[in-house]
Design a protein around this motif. Sequence first.
Motif, PDB file in Angstrom:
ATOM      1  N   UNK A  28       0.719  -1.171   0.121  1.00 41.42           N
ATOM      2  CA  UNK A  28      -0.013   0.004  -0.040  1.00 41.42           C
ATOM      3  C   UNK A  28       0.926   1.286  -0.103  1.00 41.42           C
ATOM      4  N   UNK A  29       0.570   2.263  -0.842  1.00 40.86           N
ATOM      5  CA  UNK A  29       0.736   3.595  -0.649  1.00 40.86           C
ATOM      6  C   UNK A  29       0.314   4.352   0.565  1.00 40.86           C
ATOM      7  N   UNK A  30      -1.186   4.280   0.418  1.00 36.25           N
ATOM      8  CA  UNK A  30      -2.111   5.040   1.527  1.00 36.25           C
ATOM      9  C   UNK A  30      -1.700   4.629   2.784  1.00 36.25           C
ATOM     10  N   UNK A  31      -1.086   3.519   3.120  1.00 36.62           N
ATOM     11  CA  UNK A  31      -0.782   2.988   4.371  1.00 36.62           C
ATOM     12  C   UNK A  31       0.607   3.337   4.933  1.00 36.62           C
ATOM     13  N   UNK A  32       1.462   3.897   4.146  1.00 38.80           N
ATOM     14  CA  UNK A  32       2.932   4.534   4.119  1.00 38.80           C
ATOM     15  C   UNK A  32       2.607   5.854   4.915  1.00 38.80           C
ATOM     16  N   UNK A  74      -6.960   0.872  17.375  1.00 36.01           N
ATOM     17  CA  UNK A  74      -5.538   0.448  17.257  1.00 36.01           C
ATOM     18  C   UNK A  74      -4.499   1.351  16.556  1.00 36.01           C
ATOM     19  N   UNK A  75      -3.573   1.671  17.450  1.00 35.90           N
ATOM     20  CA  UNK A  75      -2.519   2.815  16.782  1.00 35.90           C
ATOM     21  C   UNK A  75      -2.069   1.993  15.481  1.00 35.90           C
ATOM     22  N   UNK A  76      -1.679   2.835  14.520  1.00 32.17           N
ATOM     23  CA  UNK A  76      -1.385   2.355  13.179  1.00 32.17           C
ATOM     24  C   UNK A  76      -0.176   1.705  13.134  1.00 32.17           C
ATOM     25  N   UNK A  77       0.834   2.115  14.059  1.00 31.03           N
ATOM     26  CA  UNK A  77       1.992   1.370  14.044  1.00 31.03           C
ATOM     27  C   UNK A  77       1.756   0.059  14.482  1.00 31.03           C
ATOM     28  N   UNK A  83       0.613   8.950  12.156  1.00 27.10           N
ATOM     29  CA  UNK A  83       0.338   8.452  13.368  1.00 27.10           C
ATOM     30  C   UNK A  83      -1.211   8.368  13.425  1.00 27.10           C
ATOM     31  N   UNK A  84      -1.827   7.644  12.399  1.00 24.05           N
ATOM     32  CA  UNK A  84      -3.250   7.419  12.409  1.00 24.05           C
ATOM     33  C   UNK A  84      -3.732   6.405  13.214  1.00 24.05           C
ATOM     34  N   UNK A  85      -5.004   6.181  13.548  1.00 22.13           N
ATOM     35  CA  UNK A  85      -5.592   5.413  14.362  1.00 22.13           C
ATOM     36  C   UNK A  85      -6.649   4.616  13.725  1.00 22.13           C
ATOM     37  N   UNK A  86      -6.650   3.342  13.929  1.00 23.20           N
ATOM     38  CA  UNK A  86      -7.696   2.431  13.061  1.00 23.20           C
ATOM     39  C   UNK A  86      -8.839   1.895  14.166  1.00 23.20           C
ATOM     40  N   UNK A 133     -13.064  -3.249  10.429  1.00 26.26           N
ATOM     41  CA  UNK A 133     -12.640  -1.736  10.280  1.00 26.26           C
ATOM     42  C   UNK A 133     -13.813  -0.767   9.912  1.00 26.26           C
ATOM     43  N   UNK A 134     -13.842   0.211  10.869  1.00 30.47           N
ATOM     44  CA  UNK A 134     -15.163   1.061  10.414  1.00 30.47           C
ATOM     45  C   UNK A 134     -14.685   2.421  10.182  1.00 30.47           C
ATOM     46  N   UNK A 135     -13.291   2.938  10.823  1.00 36.10           N
ATOM     47  CA  UNK A 135     -13.026   4.232  10.244  1.00 36.10           C
ATOM     48  C   UNK A 135     -11.602   4.293  10.501  1.00 36.10           C
ATOM     49  N   UNK A 136     -10.811   5.435   9.912  1.00 34.82           N
ATOM     50  CA  UNK A 136      -9.522   5.547  10.429  1.00 34.82           C
ATOM     51  C   UNK A 136      -9.356   7.032  10.802  1.00 34.82           C
ATOM     52  N   UNK A 137      -8.966   7.460  11.993  1.00 37.12           N
ATOM     53  CA  UNK A 137      -8.519   8.741  12.518  1.00 37.12           C
ATOM     54  C   UNK A 137      -7.265   9.300  12.444  1.00 37.12           C
ATOM     55  N   UNK A 138      -7.481  10.507  12.091  1.00 36.81           N
ATOM     56  CA  UNK A 138      -6.148  11.055  11.528  1.00 36.81           C
ATOM     57  C   UNK A 138      -6.223  12.351  12.798  1.00 36.81           C
ATOM     58  N   UNK A 139      -4.774  12.262  13.515  1.00 37.63           N
ATOM     59  CA  UNK A 139      -4.747  13.306  14.388  1.00 37.63           C
ATOM     60  C   UNK A 139      -5.092  14.876  13.851  1.00 37.63           C
ATOM     61  N   UNK A 140      -4.801  15.776  14.969  1.00 36.42           N
ATOM     62  CA  UNK A 140      -5.178  17.196  14.513  1.00 36.42           C
ATOM     63  C   UNK A 140      -3.712  17.708  13.776  1.00 36.42           C
ATOM     64  N   UNK A 141      -2.762  17.064  14.016  1.00 40.03           N
ATOM     65  CA  UNK A 141      -1.508  17.567  13.333  1.00 40.03           C
ATOM     66  C   UNK A 141      -1.521  17.031  12.085  1.00 40.03           C
TER      67      UNK A 141
END
Length: 336
Positions: free
Chosen positions: A168-172, A192-195, A178-181, A217-225
């Motif tokens: 995957x490119x998106x996953x990199x 689940x922390x992406x790491x 530091x996304x969260x699944x 998997x229902x969503x992927x959360x991106x942090x504010x930064x």
Amino acid sequence: MTNFSYFRPGDLNSAIGDLITHEGAKFIAGGTNLLDLMKENVERPARLVDINQLSFNSIEETEGGGLRLGALMTNADTAYHENVQNRYPLLSHAILAGASAQLRNMATNGGNLFQRTRCYYFYDLATPCNKREPGSGCGAIRGFNRIHAILGTSDQKPETACIATHPSDMCVALAALDAVVRVTGLAGERTIPFADFHRLPGDEPWRDNTINPGELVTAIDLPAKGFPQYYAYIKLRDRASYAFALVSVAVALEIENNRITDARIALGGVAHKPWRKPDAEAMLIGQAVSVADFQSVAEALTEGAKGYGHNTFKIELAKRAIVRALQQAAKLEPTP
């Protein structure tokens, strides 16, 4: 392709319940990878549970100031979403570097996380592959392994050996951000922390991730930064379109007064999962922008890399790609 039954649930509980009660069932959304695997008889699900009717197809603000990417949003709609483009351009660029426009129009965010390796031996039923058939061996280690892993490999025991890469490119980019699944199963919802989502092969190369049976998997959360100012995504491949990475690099930096205050670097095409090394990233914190420091970080990120003959060139390629991506992110070199 073997015969299978089909079910389209109308809600989340029905989807999870049906999957659990039918042995050999799998979720399907865009199907851009699963259907290919079924055609090659690598995957033989007895039942497909179509989750496209579920309500995970939006992008929303989170309470913490980030974004929640619905698992059923397509890659294309995500990459071109105004908030993603403006606040998380690294992610947008990485998505658009993957596959083709037609596939991005079908592929979903959740499905992208579950892509299987493109290892030749995984797809070839006539060859040994511990990922496809546990305990059978790894044909790639002594075979043609040009696209294979140089970091985090498992090669000590034949029955668990694996040098496959995650495609995957998106996953990199998600790893660098530091996304969260977010996943849901019979036990409820968990994050689940992406790491921690994807795995190195270890003693179980057939396990790509840390999802439990029946979880969705229902969503992927991106942090504010989101690092909207200093970022770069480089993908080195054999041709400019519709090719998987030999090496890819996602870089996200914060720079104040020519000093780096935060740094994230993730590599693709080199390991069984997106590769990060926080200790190497920390080498940049507090430092003035410097190509010499970038070279030191490249050495640290690839420490322990091992080639298997045809793919040995990827070690030097990765180092140069890291330096180039850092230069682009820091605006020392123009982005093409």
